[in-house]
Enzyme design. Sequence first.
Site, PDB file in Angstrom:
ATOM      1  N   GLN A   1      41.597  20.920  33.909  1.00  0.00           N
ATOM      2  CA  GLN A   1      42.704  21.707  34.446  1.00  0.00           C
ATOM      3  C   GLN A   1      43.863  20.777  34.802  1.00  0.00           C
ATOM      4  O   GLN A   1      43.697  19.830  35.575  1.00  0.00           O
ATOM      5  CB  GLN A   1      42.281  22.495  35.687  1.00  0.00           C
ATOM      6  CG  GLN A   1      43.370  23.466  36.129  1.00  0.00           C
ATOM      7  CD  GLN A   1      43.060  24.157  37.431  1.00  0.00           C
ATOM      8  OE1 GLN A   1      42.935  23.511  38.461  1.00  0.00           O
ATOM      9  NE2 GLN A   1      42.953  25.483  37.405  1.00  0.00           N
TER      10      GLN A   1
ATOM     11  N   TYR B   1      50.886  26.881  43.080  1.00  0.00           N
ATOM     12  CA  TYR B   1      51.368  25.575  42.612  1.00  0.00           C
ATOM     13  C   TYR B   1      52.613  25.752  41.736  1.00  0.00           C
ATOM     14  O   TYR B   1      53.127  26.859  41.590  1.00  0.00           O
ATOM     15  CB  TYR B   1      50.236  24.811  41.933  1.00  0.00           C
ATOM     16  CG  TYR B   1      49.104  24.533  42.900  1.00  0.00           C
ATOM     17  CD1 TYR B   1      49.316  23.737  44.026  1.00  0.00           C
ATOM     18  CD2 TYR B   1      47.857  25.120  42.737  1.00  0.00           C
ATOM     19  CE1 TYR B   1      48.301  23.509  44.952  1.00  0.00           C
ATOM     20  CE2 TYR B   1      46.830  24.904  43.653  1.00  0.00           C
ATOM     21  CZ  TYR B   1      47.061  24.096  44.759  1.00  0.00           C
ATOM     22  OH  TYR B   1      46.060  23.883  45.679  1.00  0.00           O
TER      23      TYR B   1
ATOM     24  N   ARG C   1      45.531  29.477  33.622  1.00  0.00           N
ATOM     25  CA  ARG C   1      44.993  30.186  34.784  1.00  0.00           C
ATOM     26  C   ARG C   1      46.117  30.876  35.541  1.00  0.00           C
ATOM     27  O   ARG C   1      47.183  30.284  35.778  1.00  0.00           O
ATOM     28  CB  ARG C   1      44.257  29.227  35.722  1.00  0.00           C
ATOM     29  CG  ARG C   1      43.396  29.974  36.756  1.00  0.00           C
ATOM     30  CD  ARG C   1      42.694  29.031  37.704  1.00  0.00           C
ATOM     31  NE  ARG C   1      41.501  29.659  38.285  1.00  0.00           N
ATOM     32  CZ  ARG C   1      40.906  29.250  39.390  1.00  0.00           C
ATOM     33  NH1 ARG C   1      41.380  28.210  40.063  1.00  0.00           N
ATOM     34  NH2 ARG C   1      39.831  29.860  39.842  1.00  0.00           N
TER      35      ARG C   1
ATOM     36  N   GLY D   1      33.019  29.568  41.288  1.00  0.00           N
ATOM     37  CA  GLY D   1      33.564  28.370  41.895  1.00  0.00           C
ATOM     38  C   GLY D   1      32.646  27.760  42.931  1.00  0.00           C
ATOM     39  O   GLY D   1      31.768  26.961  42.609  1.00  0.00           O
ATOM     40  N   ARG D   2      32.825  28.159  44.181  1.00  0.00           N
ATOM     41  CA  ARG D   2      32.096  27.532  45.284  1.00  0.00           C
ATOM     42  C   ARG D   2      30.576  27.500  45.102  1.00  0.00           C
ATOM     43  O   ARG D   2      29.943  26.520  45.513  1.00  0.00           O
ATOM     44  CB  ARG D   2      32.473  28.195  46.608  1.00  0.00           C
ATOM     45  CG  ARG D   2      33.885  27.838  47.073  1.00  0.00           C
ATOM     46  CD  ARG D   2      34.260  28.610  48.329  1.00  0.00           C
ATOM     47  NE  ARG D   2      33.502  28.180  49.486  1.00  0.00           N
ATOM     48  CZ  ARG D   2      33.865  27.196  50.308  1.00  0.00           C
ATOM     49  NH1 ARG D   2      34.971  26.519  50.073  1.00  0.00           N
ATOM     50  NH2 ARG D   2      33.121  26.886  51.349  1.00  0.00           N
TER      51      ARG D   2
END
Length: 365
Positions: free
Chosen positions: A100, A180, A227, A317-318
């Site tokens: 990424q 971002y 993404r 993810g987590r």
Amino acid sequence: MTNQTLFEPYALGSLTLSNRVVMAPLTRNRAGAGLVPSPLAAEYYAQRASAGLIITEATQVSEQAQGYQDTPGLYTPEQIAGWRKVTDAVHAKGGRIFVQLWHVGRISHVDLHGGKAPVAPSAIRAEAKTFVNNSFADVSEPRALELGEIPGVIESFRQTAANAIEAGFDGVELHGANGYLLDQFLRETANVRTDAYGGSIENRARLLIEVTEAVVKEIGAERTGVRLSPVSPAGGAVLSGNEQAQYGYVVKKLDGLGIVYIHVVEGATGGPRDAVPFDFVALRKAFRNTYIANNGYDVDLANAHLAEGKADLIAFGRPYIANPDLVERLKSGAPLAQINPATLYGGGAEGYTDYPTISAGTTAA
């Protein structure tokens, strides 16, 4: 409907994935000197290579792009060499891995830039924090990028994408999410420019589309994903209520570029899926290639959405932090190990490569 859909192989462009489980990007702040991935990173990702696809932690495209301490880059020869060790380790285990690529924009701190202000579409500070000097601190006031600087931002993504292929990655994911830089340009609440990169839906999308075009031209559409997080407040993103139209336009343009996937955070990153009304199925229908769904999925929801055609791959993810063998645990119904919050950011092997697998309770190799 099969209850094994999540564990079936999948063709992602020219790649064959062993299953439809994707490891989502997870920032861990463990890069070494020169922001080079540490040798532990190769072990960490190899442990998780049973995922159909790994998407690495967000990785800077330039010095200007950094927003957190000890996050890796991919713009120096040393960083390329460090990542090559990671990709070799993952490929040796039969895995597939994309990197990424990010530019954090205003989600940064002057201490990471020699006292200089971070850059952003407009000089509007985010209500957000970053990890710097071994603790969390409010982000700094940014300055607006000058029009003449924007081609340099695009070039940094193009060059870093080329570096990614040199480092052995199967492809790249452009980080257009979570507040971002590329996401900041999309949002009316962060972008009040009056030039070609601000104002209308088309203008606010221009930087993301131009970056994607440059990367596609450099490494090919089949190696390029993007993404998006249309309604997530992550990174201090403030919603305007115009997200359906904005992201509908973005996805239509990305579809026209033929990129291999879009990776969509459905709802608030790490939070509720339905706090803000948004038609994610419309995005999925507007995009002909692979749709990776992310946020709050378990096996049942994943299989339901795969069977209904609402997604092609599901990102977790987590859960991947404490469960290197997540695919095996999901498939067998084994309980998931819990994260140690104290070791999430920074440090060494503890809380990084020492989480055990279920087989004999041994640490994954």
